[in-house]
Design an enzyme around this catalytic site. Sequence first.
Site: not given
Ligand code: COA
Length: 374
Positions: A156
Amino acid sequence: MHTPAITGTGVFTPENTISNAELVAAFNAYVDLYNADHAADIAAGRLAAKEYSSEEFILKASGIQQRYVIDKSGILDPHVMHPLLEQRADEAPSLMAEMGLDAARKALAEAGKTATDVDLVICAASNMERAYPAVAIEIQELLGVQGFAFDMNVACSSATFGIQAAADMIRSGSIRGALVINPEICSAHLEWRDRDCHFIFGDVATATFIERAKAASGAFFEVKSTRCATVFSNNIRNNNGYLRRSRPAGMADRRDMQFMQNGRKVFKEVLPMVSDHIAAHMAAEGVAADDLKRLWLHQANKTMNDFIGRKVLSRTPKAHEQPNILQDYANTSSAGSIIAFSKYSSDLTEGDTGLICSFGAGYSVGSVVLQRHG
Ligand code: COA
């Protein structure tokens, strides 16, 4: 010594959009098919049933409302769940070259320049369509540029690392002008069947033209300074796969060759790294928070950007001070901060200072301090 300046940018945006509603409908249809196909194993406790995705979760967790993609039909077909991208003949332009060329031509047109003003083409992106010949050399050929070209990959952060490489060469006098091009076919390395990440990415290409400030034919952004940093982490990773003879236990088909991340850890580890990086760069340049007219951040997650904006400015930034485009484009890897810069920079006036910052896998973070002239 010459002063490097950004004099043009271009964005290639694919025609197809996928809204969160369309994405979730396709994903949930796939879940129904999967759970029906594996009903016996799920009932016997040998396999976990897959869970539905939700529009509310996606918007709340990421701020993303839609994404642009090269192919929509395959991604939304619950029996396919990946883009259907045609294998092209060796003689035909590659997809990355085609996308990059469109963005490059727009950047040159904005700068009022042509291929004869370019001495270097860098194709800087997260995922190369092939290992060699370099896509950048193909774009060089399609544009009719003399000089040289090479690919680079810092995930990125590729755009800002590319800008640093080009700006340094312009400063030293070894080149006159450079195109830094970021074609990102993110849809092809995303697992659309994984609800934890199926909403994250979109496709796009951006291009930035950098040349000697004194050669600029209109208003420009002087590249005051650049700063890059990397710290190794496995928390965002994919494995190319050709060295692997057998799949790791429990790893289905191509999953380890696609985008994998531990999103929570990324969040926790990258936020302080980026905030500290920007603060140190601004301090070294003597740029105070009040001096900063605009912050063009990497576009991965709205909560993340809101946090960084607050840290950098020591207050909540106004929407125009830290423009987000991820609601429309999703995460477009290296291209995100350049889309934001391209769309939200022309209103700045003489002397205004702004900062581009990208960050991501590696971990990597790159920042560019710019000053508007004209
Ligand atoms: N729909 C519904 N629920 C979902 C889901 C979806 N599409 N995806 C995940 N969940 C659930 C999970 O299973 C989890 O359930 P649990 O609490 O029962 O275990 C809950 O929602 C929370 O999931 P989590 O992965 O912890 O969410 P989050 O708030 O951390 O958000 C991201 C996920 C990926 C959006 C976030 O962590 C993020 O943006 N991180 C940085 C990413 C980044 O910058 N990456 C760089 C890439 S270049």
